[in-house]
Design an enzyme around this catalytic site. Structure first.
Site, PDB file in Angstrom:
ATOM      1  N   ASP A 860       0.927  -1.259   0.126  1.00 54.18           N
ATOM      2  CA  ASP A 860      -0.204  -0.023  -0.012  1.00 54.18           C
ATOM      3  C   ASP A 860       0.830   1.177  -0.063  1.00 54.18           C
ATOM      4  O   ASP A 860       0.656   2.268  -0.750  1.00 54.18           O
ATOM      5  CB  ASP A 860      -1.041   0.173   1.412  1.00 54.18           C
ATOM      6  N   ARG A 903       7.707  -1.166   8.043  1.00 55.33           N
ATOM      7  CA  ARG A 903       7.132  -0.096   7.404  1.00 55.33           C
ATOM      8  C   ARG A 903       7.920   1.113   7.208  1.00 55.33           C
ATOM      9  O   ARG A 903       7.908   1.716   6.136  1.00 55.33           O
ATOM     10  CB  ARG A 903       5.805   0.306   7.694  1.00 55.33           C
TER      11      ARG A 903
END
Ligand SMILES: *[C@@H]1O[C@H](CO)[C@@H](O)[C@H](O)[C@H]1NC(C)=O
Ligand SMILES: *[C@@H]1O[C@H](CO)[C@@H](O)[C@H](O)[C@H]1NC(C)=O
Ligand SMILES: *[C@@H]1O[C@H](CO)[C@@H](O)[C@H](O)[C@H]1NC(C)=O
Ligand SMILES: *[C@@H]1O[C@H](CO)[C@@H](O)[C@H](O)[C@H]1NC(C)=O
Ligand SMILES: *[C@@H]1O[C@H](CO)[C@@H](O)[C@H](O)[C@H]1NC(C)=O
Length: 946
Positions: A860, A903
């Site tokens: 994403d 992340r």
């Protein structure tokens, strides 16, 4: 309350006075249904109430009355005798027992009745609920009828029938032989045979196999590596055909030619065997539609570059780096950079990071003219008395003046640092007598070190102005762009840059006449940081796509010629969508009726699925967006069915002449919530969206999520991506949600699968959702409507941002805390354009998809990087009410922590790959127009809750 909702139901009259007869019939029928339901609902509770009140009113009063009369009869018991007293007491006790029995019975009866009352009340509530559902359904049906009528009317009225795709027209015979014409005045109109290249031909390209058709004279060394690489990379180009009869153009590969023994080179004949060239099987007498590819790689000095000088190449198009002015046929021949990169693959590692905008050296140059070492005029020029016009007549003198001036600039009072080297130390290997241009000092890697530290890189046009391009100039440009040193081309007006008919060089390089050398420093100082970085970014885009690899270079050459002819590229390949079920297996359907928890609001008509129109702008995209295709989207190699950048019609065209597909709100009269929910409105024709859901071994979670989609307007299809190698359980019951559910078997378990351009996605809008995300229907509808106005952006719900790490500088952190600024919208619940799935899969550097696979995370983030990089826009966050993710799913803290750590790493890694941080901040969130607006009672808001 029942009366209230009925009232609103009976005043519901969305269609006004339509003239459609069939509509009236439908409407009358519908009204009858409403009245019927109303009747039932009125009468049932009325009777119930009446009956109950009778029962309740009567029974307790009767009891009291009777008991009282019994008691009164014994009022005078004190006057009685003692003997009677006992019997009286016994009697009274008996009576008491009987009375309490009676009371118990009555109480039981009362309770029974109470229960019945409760039951009826419950029923009333249920019926009310049911009425509400029915009413919503009815509204929807009405809307759907209207939509269907509109679609039908459009189909009938359409006076421009849908054009069938034209047949692919190909030539069937090789070119005929015609007598030669003057090749020196060649332009496309007089030297190119367009009849071989029909618009719908797909631009077939034939390559003469260099191993079978050699046109090189002995004594000349062929660069075998280059030859193999080019043959191979051309093989990957989809335009290549093996059938010479149908070809539009014919490519002859010359390679870079060097004399086997340079000392004896003069003794050899010309490198090209003209007789062999002219007798190539499809030469057709004059070489029409032939392309002679002469690509430099090893030797960037002039002698090897201009192989075609004084050779009769007929009407063939020349493609090389070195041209004399009188030889270059503008708009016909093609200037290309030398092939200096690897054959293909990721090349981002070659590039320097883009920030800081200003580097150690303001300007650098490393080069030497053969003549400059012995040029005695250098020191004799008096700066005060320059006469540029006079100097320009003598090219050597002008260059000497430039060098003189630049040297003085370096040693002046400025704080800026320069790295200017006009004599190579140590002397370059490439030095030779034939050079008419600045040759490059040092080795490639030593130049790279300096360029990485230079804000600008000076490129000097050849001293001998009879050259419009040389391999060494093009190589300098290549190296500067690669390292992010913005090219400053002195003499930019006398040279031709590569692919200048399609690439807007002014966005990436500064082109100055040589006469501006005295103003150059001032000009460079005047460029602000944001423009500097925009130019550097543009240069890198150009380099990465068109120059960095041999594959890119070959594709660009073919695309440029194709673009000239106005033939669209071949369509981008889609990914197949193999079903997870085999042909013989029919998945079970769930037989439970799905309740609609969110049906209290009618959000739009339910229509049969219809795909978004595709390939409508095959030709016009090239005309209208030619500049953007090459310079903004840097993607001229593929034709896409739709783009997020399509042109928008003026509002009046929607009503006059171009009505098809548009669903204006209130038929154009506008309106609040009621009219709004009936039509899509906006600036684009009606459309639907596809939901893509990635799932891995959470069957019940998935089934529940799917079931919640029942009755969602504008939904075209649901794609479930089955990432698990285990097929779904055979007894799994799939809900019927009114649209097809396609369960796709993933080739392997990868999060990148989420963004594959599946052929089964037939709409432009794609809603990507996690299988555990719980989005309400009104949120989805609102998100869809917002996306329709921001088609090139990520539009969705969960906002996140990249935060600068205060403690460890030069690093980014991923942050999901509450914040009033965001830069990412997670694709666990977001709309994106299908176009970006092509780009994610085929355009993004492989390293990014590899990192996603390595961590099983960050896809994403990668999508947000991609879209912000291309559009230079942040995502759009849409308001959300009750969004929660996977209620009750246990997530252990450590798991959560590694997830976050990964992340952080992803963000920093992606930043390196892109060369800069493409994400942009936004403080904007979309709410519906009438949200929190006071409106009259007879009006509805756009949405009840958002
Ligand atoms: C546009 O190109 C695509 C792909 O080649 C083709 O399928 C389609 O029919 C073309 N459309 C038109 C209108 O030419
Ligand atoms: C480049 O070509 C020139 C002239 O033919 C020759 O002298 C020189 O050695 C060549 N350089 C390389 C690196 O091959
Ligand atoms: C420039 O180059 C051409 C071709 O090599 C040569 O004929 C011409 O004399 C040169 N001009 C000068 C001023 O050196
Ligand atoms: C098809 O799939 C079902 C269920 O997975 C399996 O029982 C059946 O044997 C398969 N049939 C074929 C022809 O592979
Ligand atoms: C998020 O907020 C909490 C509490 O304010 C803070 O402790 C934490 O460090 C923040 N997380 C990040 C990544 O900034």
């Amino acid at each position: 309350m029942a009366g209230g909702s009925l009232e609103s139901g009976s005043t519901y009259h969305p269609l006004g006075n339509s003239r459609e007869r069939c509509y009236w019939i439908a409407h009358i029928k519908l009204s009858r249904i409403i009245i019927l339901i109303a009747f039932i609902l009125f009468i049932v509770p009325l009777f119930t109430h009446y009956y109950l009140s009778q029962v309740e009113a009567e029974s307790p009063m009767m009891d009291i009355h009777r008991t009282r009369s019994k008691l009164e009869a014994f009022e005078d018991f004190t006057s009685m005798k003692a003997s009677d007293l006992k019997s009286r007491i016994e009697e009274m006790l008996r009576i008491k027992v009987s009375v309490s029995n009676e009371l118990r019975d009555l109480e039981a009866k009362r309770q029974r009745l109470q229960m019945e009352v409760n039951g009826f009340t419950q029923k009333i509530d249920d019926l009310k609920q049911e009425l509400l559902h029915q009413q919503t359904d009815l509204d929807r049906l009405k809307m759907s009828v209207v939509q269907a009528q509109a679609a039908q009317r459009e189909a009938v009225e359409r006076n421009t029938p849908e054009l069938a795709p034209p047949k692919r027209i190909l030539m069937t015979s090789p070119p005929a032989i015609v007598p030669s014409t003057d090749p020196y005045s060649c332009k496309m109109y007089n030297c190119f045979d367009h009849s071989r290249c029909a618009l719908t031909s797909g631009f077939p390209v034939y390559l003469y196999d260099p191993d079978l058709f050699s046109i090189i004279n002995p004594g000349w060394d062929v660069d075998g590596f280059l030859r193999t690489t080019i043959k191979q990379t051309l093989g990957y180009n989809p335009h290549l055909t093996s059938n010479p009869a149908e070809a539009c153009i014919y490519i002859i590969l010359i390679d870079e030619l060097l004399p086997v023994d340079s000392t004896r080179a003069q003794g050899f004949k010309h490198p090209l065997d003209i007789v062999k060239l002219h007798s190539l099987p499809y030469w057709g007498g004059d070489g029409r539609n032939h392309i002679l590819l002469n690509l430099a790689r090893r030797n960037l000095t002039l002698a090897s570059g201009n192989t075609f000088a004084n050779v009769d190449t007929g009407r063939a198009i020349l493609v090389q780096s070195t041209y004399r002015r009188n030889q270059y046929r503008e708009g016909f021949d093609l200037v290309v950079p030398p092939i200096l990169g690897p054959p293909g693959g990721d090349i981002w590692q070659e590039c320097a990071q883009m920030v800081p905008a200003r580097r150690k050296y303001l300007l650098s140059f490393q080069g030497e003219m053969k003549s400059s070492r012995s040029n005695p005029t250098t020191s004799q020029i008096d700066d005060a008395e320059i006469d540029l016009a006079r100097l320009a007549e003598d090219e050597n003198n002008l260059d000497s003046f430039i060098i003189q001036h630049l040297k003085e600039m370096t040693s002046g009072t400025t704080m800026d640092k320069f790295y200017l080297q006009f004599e190579c130390i140590p002397a370059s290997e490439e030095q030779n007598n034939e050079a008419v241009d600045w040759y490059l000092c040092g080795t490639e890697s030593s130049r790279k070190e300096i360029l990485k530290e230079s804000t600008f890189s000076l490129i000097l046009a050849p001293t001998n102005a009879s050259y419009v391009s040389t391999a060494s100039i093009q190589a300098r440009l290549y190296e500067a762009l690669r390292s992010g040193a913005i090219p400053v081309i002195l003499g930019g007006d006398q040279i031709v840059l590569s692919y200048s008919e399609v690439i807007a060089w002014r966005r990436a390089a500064i082109l100055l006449p040589k006469a501006r050398v005295t103003e150059m420093h001032f000009l460079l100082r005047a460029i602000p940081d944001n423009d500097l970085l925009a130019m550097r970014r543009q240069g890198r885009l150009i380099w990465e796509r068109y120059m960095g690899t041999a594959q890119g270079a070959m594709d660009t050459i073919i695309a440029t010629v194709r673009d000239r002819l106005g033939i669209p590229p071949l369509p981008a390949t889609q990914s197949p969508s193999p079903s997870v079920f085999n042909e013989s297996f029919i998945p079970l359907k769930s037989d439970t009726i799905i309740s609609e928890p969110e049906a209290e609001e009618s959000l739009g008509p339910l229509e049969p699925p219809y795909p978004s129109p595709a390939f409508k702008r095959n030709y016009t995209t090239m005309f209208i967006h030619g500049h953007e295709i090459w310079n903004d989207w840097v993607n001229p190699f593929n034709l896409y069915p739709q783009l997020p950048f399509d042109t928008v019609l003026p509002s009046d065209a929607k009503f006059i002449g171009s009505e098809v597909g548009f669903r204006p709100i209130g038929k154009g009269a506008g309106g609040a919530g009621k009219e709004f929910s009936e039509a899509l409105g906006g600036n684009h024709p009606r459309e639907q969206f596809t939901i893509i859901m990635l799932t891995y071994e959470r069957e019940q979670v998935l089934i529940n999520s799917l079931a919640r989609l029942y009755g969602l307007p504008y939904l075209n299809k649901v794609l479930v991506l089955w990432n698990s190698p285990k097929p779904p359980m055979e007894d799994l019951r799939w809900p019927e949600i009114g649209v097809p559910i396609v369960v796709i078997k993933a080739a392997r378990n990868s999060l990148n699968n989420r963004f594959l351009p599946f052929d089964s996605i037939e709409t432009e809008a794609v809603l990507s959702v996690d299988d555990d995300a719980h989005l309400r229907h009104d949120e989805i509808m609102f998100g869809f409507r917002v996306w329709r106005e921001h088609r090139d952006q990520v539009v969705g719900f969960p906002g996140r941002f990249h935060a600068w790490d205060q403690n460890y500088h030069n690093a980014w952190n991923y942050n999901s805390n509450y914040s009033c600024e965001l830069s990412m919208v997670l694709t666990g619940a977001a709309f994106i354009h299908k176009h970006y799935t092509y780009l994610y899969t085929h355009w993004l550097p492989q390293a990014i998809r590899d990192k996603v696979d390595e961590y099983m995370n960050c896809e994403d983030i990668a999508m947000n990087f991609l879209i912000s990089h291309l559009t230079r826009k942040p995502p759009v966050k849409v308001t959300s009410r009750w969004t929660f993710r996977c209620p009750g799913c246990p997530v252990s803290l450590s798991e959560d922590d590694t997830h976050f750590q990964e992340r952080h790493k992803c963000i920093n890694f992606f930043t390196q790959v892109f060369g800069y941080m493409p994400l942009l901040n936004t403080q904007y969130r979309a709410d519906s127009i009438l949200f929190k607006t006071r409106i009259p009672h007879d009006k509805q808001k756009c949405f009840k809750f958002i």
